[in-house]
Design an enzyme around this catalytic site. Structure first.
Site, PDB file in Angstrom:
ATOM      1  N   ARG A 154       0.899   5.267   4.508  1.00  0.00           N
ATOM      2  CA  ARG A 154       2.229   5.839   4.677  1.00  0.00           C
ATOM      3  C   ARG A 154       2.859   6.057   3.311  1.00  0.00           C
ATOM      4  O   ARG A 154       3.006   5.113   2.542  1.00  0.00           O
ATOM      5  CB  ARG A 154       3.079   4.879   5.513  1.00  0.00           C
ATOM      6  N   THR A 157       8.408   9.469   1.797  1.00  0.00           N
ATOM      7  CA  THR A 157       8.611  10.414   2.905  1.00  0.00           C
ATOM      8  C   THR A 157       8.342   9.756   4.258  1.00  0.00           C
ATOM      9  O   THR A 157       8.743  10.278   5.297  1.00  0.00           O
ATOM     10  CB  THR A 157       7.652  11.613   2.785  1.00  0.00           C
ATOM     11  N   ASP A 163       5.091  -6.896   8.026  1.00  0.00           N
ATOM     12  CA  ASP A 163       3.959  -5.984   7.822  1.00  0.00           C
ATOM     13  C   ASP A 163       2.718  -6.608   8.476  1.00  0.00           C
ATOM     14  O   ASP A 163       2.242  -7.657   8.034  1.00  0.00           O
ATOM     15  CB  ASP A 163       3.721  -5.778   6.317  1.00  0.00           C
ATOM     16  N   ASP A 199      -0.320  -7.247   6.180  1.00  0.00           N
ATOM     17  CA  ASP A 199      -0.081  -8.374   5.276  1.00  0.00           C
ATOM     18  C   ASP A 199      -0.127  -9.702   6.012  1.00  0.00           C
ATOM     19  O   ASP A 199      -0.659 -10.695   5.506  1.00  0.00           O
ATOM     20  CB  ASP A 199       1.279  -8.222   4.578  1.00  0.00           C
TER      21      ASP A 199
HETATM   22  N1  URA Z   1       4.022  -1.341   9.963  1.00  0.00           N
HETATM   23  C1  URA Z   1       4.101  -2.690   9.961  1.00  0.00           C
HETATM   24  O1  URA Z   1       3.127  -3.386   9.666  1.00  0.00           O
HETATM   25  N2  URA Z   1       5.283  -3.265  10.308  1.00  0.00           N
HETATM   26  C2  URA Z   1       6.352  -2.552  10.639  1.00  0.00           C
HETATM   27  O2  URA Z   1       7.385  -3.140  10.964  1.00  0.00           O
HETATM   28  C3  URA Z   1       6.259  -1.143  10.635  1.00  0.00           C
HETATM   29  C4  URA Z   1       5.080  -0.565  10.295  1.00  0.00           C
END
Ligand code: URA
Length: 210
Positions: free
Chosen positions: A105, A109, A201, A204
């Site tokens: 991502r 943007t 995330d 992560d």
């Molecule tokens: N991707 C993620 O890992 N967490 C989010 O909150 C949004 C996208």
């Protein structure tokens, strides 16, 4: 599968999701919970698979017993967090083929940029389940599904752990033919595109990065 969106409210799913949301849940446990939840979500996303019957001989007598019919399955993981859903699903569907789509991502943007795509052959003959734990803006998921359709898939569904209302809407607009299965639709996206309250995330949290 009736309806565009299915929220799986099963207590086991909700309990495990709550543990995953907790910022104090360590990496190993987070991964284990994701694997367990993915098996439960796989159960829901395959609920309407067609069945036929096959003659079997039990130790007592013959019977016509149900077996899966029709298209074979393919799972497509959106890298990297999608991989956390694969093993639990493959426990239930060991002969499913597996593909991978790599999209990152753009942080400014929020648009998806493709860096990898390896899909099983003859997708038109398979029922395809695209997986990513987080349906946030929906941009990555919509792009991955577009790739899968370009490769010939006609029967596609999308499975995630958490969704934002914005992502659900984006998927409904871009792919109204694709049912979405999730454990929760959270409140909103924040300005960085994270689902709130969410779980942070997912990549992560799974791999202990950052
Ligand atoms: N991707 C993620 O890992 N967490 C989010 O909150 C949004 C996208």
């Amino acid at each position: 599968m009736p309806g565009h969106l299915t929220v799986v409210e099963h207590p086991l799913v909700q309990h495990k999701l709550t543990l995953m949301r907790d910022a104090d849940t360590p990496t190993g446990l987070f991964r284990q919970l994701l694997r367990e939840v993915s098996t439960l979500l796989a159960y829901e996303v395959t609920r309407d698979l067609p069945v036929t019957t096959r003659r079997v001989h039990t130790p007592l007598e013959p019977m016509d017993a149900p077996v899966l019919d029709g298209r074979k399955l393919a799972l497509v993981s959106i890298l990297r967090a999608g991989n956390g859903l694969l093993d639990g699903m493959l426990d239930l569907m060991p002969s499913a083929r597996v593909g991978f789509v790599g999209l990152y991502r753009d942080e400014e943007t929020l648009e998806p940029v493709q860096y990898y795509c390896k899909l099983p052959e003859a997708l038109s003959e398979r029922r395809v389940i695209v997986v990513d734990p987080m349906l946030a803006t929906g941009n990555s998921s919509a792009a991955a599904i577009a790739l899968v359709k370009e490769a010939g898939a006609v029967d596609v569904r999308f499975l995630c752990l958490l969704a934002a209302p914005e992502g659900v809407q984006r998927m409904a607009d871009a792919h109204p033919d694709v049912p979405v299965v999730t454990a929760s639709v959270d409140e909103r996206l924040n300005e960085k595109g994270y689902i709130v309250p969410g779980l942070g995330d997912a990549g992560d949290r799974m791999y202990g990065t950052r």
